[in-house]
Scaffold this active site. Structure first.
Site, PDB file in Angstrom:
ATOM      1  CD  GLU A 163     -21.165 -40.119   8.628  1.00  0.00           C
ATOM      2  OE1 GLU A 163     -21.926 -40.608   9.496  1.00  0.00           O
ATOM      3  OE2 GLU A 163     -20.349 -39.229   8.875  1.00  0.00           O
ATOM      4  CD  GLU A 353     -22.152 -35.094   8.297  1.00  0.00           C
ATOM      5  OE1 GLU A 353     -21.685 -35.430   9.416  1.00  0.00           O
ATOM      6  OE2 GLU A 353     -23.131 -35.648   7.781  1.00  0.00           O
TER       7      GLU A 353
END
Length: 455
Positions: A163, A353
């Site tokens: 991320e 995720e």
């Protein structure tokens, strides 16, 4: 409807969020270690000094994963646990911890997926300019080689960076996450370029030095917008918004990060809106950044939100269901995001995720009854399966997270785990959702199509 026979079912975690032992066995400080100590940065002035104490409980945690039927476990390496200063001398005790963890996973029939960087940047390197310093990509390559040399005889799956939209956007643009700074676009584009160079150089290192043939990707955020209806016009508008670049939000936007990797160039729209603030690109940079990868890893919790005139983002409405984080429940995002990503970038998509935070506690009967999370998983996984049925190549699904943990600026209030953690005693309790996920894995996803679950 069904998932592929070789589908990867697993869970995920991040080092700083679960390990604790922040000054133990020679570990150096990272920016979260350092800046969480100040207080007033994180809810209740909490920090990850102890967290879930996974450093000392990893064997029982792996045993618990085996009980849950977990087949794959995505975890990250704490950079300063093995290189206390970020470069230079190796901390053998820290490296041994990860080697022991990999051995324990394999002994219990669990495939490790290693993420090299999940936000815990070395403080010593941050003080040398961090991502603003062009040398940062060489620092990262040095670190990657240490990990690859130690673990690649047993590790097959690699993710370079987790991320970047969040650790750059929240850490250096809006100041919500460590190191809690706010920079102008000219700095943020330079940081981006150095992060992307770090990714590319790490891919080169893995390919060159891995002892076991590697499967390499990353774990990006920023999911796609979802169409307002199923008309071709609405679908095309959602696609356009999904890959748009704006001056105010570019660090958070999808194509800003992914296009350089897959197309070897920044989006033209970025040049249009950023102009002279675009980073300096030296000869060979884009070739490094665009090193071939095997998959597109993406972390998705809700659809991308764009504001509308009614005061709600397009993924929300009056009274919409929300998780404990306040995020709208938008299961359709697991249909559209993989579809749009696969169509644009032509790589298998790994859901690195997905999950939800809920109001979970141990009930009087000693169990954690989280029917809301089971319902969430069913809704989202049904959409993911539908995306695969409609042509998107879906590689696997990693539930976030294996256990409740330190949720960054929100501290310990938000519970994402399949396992409840009592932070006072470190007692673990598998939630109902953990046992439900075991059924999902054992049936290769078919359990999600039942409207009831007895437990």
């Amino acid at each position: 409807m069904k998932f592929a026979e070789n589908f990867l079912w697993g869970t995920a975690s991040a080092a700083y969020q679960i390990e604790g032992a922040y000054l133990e066995d020679g570990k150096g400080l990272n920016i979260w270690d350092a800046y969480c100590q100040e207080g007033n940065r994180v809810a209740h002035s909490e920090n990850g000094n102890v967290a879930c104490d996974h450093y000392h409980h990893f064997r029982e945690d792996v045993k618990m994963m085996r009980e849950m039927g977990i087949k794959n476990y995505r975890f990250s390496i704490n950079w300063t646990r093995i290189l206390p200063e970020g470069t230079g001398k190796i901390n053998e005790k820290g490296l041994q911890f990860y080697s022991d963890l990999v051995d324990e996973l394999l002994a219990n029939g669990i495939e490790p997926l290693v993420t090299l960087f999940h936000w815990d940047y070395p403080l010593a390197l941050h003080q040398k300019g961090g991502w603003l310093n062009r040398e940062s990509s060489d620092w990262f390559a040095e670190y990657a080689k240490v990990v690859v040399d130690a673990l690649s005889d047993r590790v097959k799956y690699w993710m370079t960076i987790n991320e970047p939209q969040v650790f750059i956007g929240c850490g250096y643009a809006i100041g919500k996450f460590a190191p809690f700074e706010k920079h102008l676009p000219c700095d943020l584009t330079r940081m981006t370029h150095n992060v992307l160079l770090s990714h590319g150089k790490a891919v080169q290192v893995i390919r060159k030095y891995a002892k076991k043939k590697p499967v390499i990707g990353f774990a990006f955020a920023t999911p796609c917008c979802t169409p307002t209806d199923n008309t071709p016009e609405a679908i095309e508008e959602a696609r356009r918004k999904s890959f748009a670049v704006t001056r105010d939000r570019f660090p958070f936007e999808l194509s800003w990060w992914a296009d350089p990797i897959f197309f070897g160039k920044y989006p033209q729209e970025a040049y249009d809106v950023l102009g002279a603030d675009m980073p300096e690109i030296l000869p060979g940079d884009m070739e490094i950044i665009s090193q071939p990868v095997n998959f597109y890893g993406v972390n998705i919790y809700e659809s991308k939100a764009t504001e509308n005139v009614y005061g709600y983002a397009e993924n929300a409405y009056l009274g919409c269901p929300r998780t404990q984080m306040g995020w709208p429940v938008t299961p359709e995002v697991l249909y559209w995001s993989p579809k749009f990503l696969y169509e644009r970038y032509k790589k298998p998509v790994l859901l690195s995720e997905n999950g939800m935070a809920g109001h979970d506690w141990v009930h009087l009967d000693g169990r954690v009854h989280d029917a809301h999370r089971i319902d969430f998983m069913k809704r989202y996984l049904r959409e993911l399966c539908r995306s695969a049925e409609d042509g998107a190549e879906i590689m696997g699904y990693m539930y976030w997270s294996i256990m409740d943990n330190f949720e960054w600026a929100d501290g310990y209030d938000k519970r994402f785990g399949l396992v409840h953690v009592d932070y006072q005693t470190q007692e673990r309790t598998i939630k109902d959702s953990g046992y439900f996920y075991r059924d999902v894995i054992q049936t290769n996803g078919q359990a999600i199509f039942s409207d009831t679950w007895e437990g």
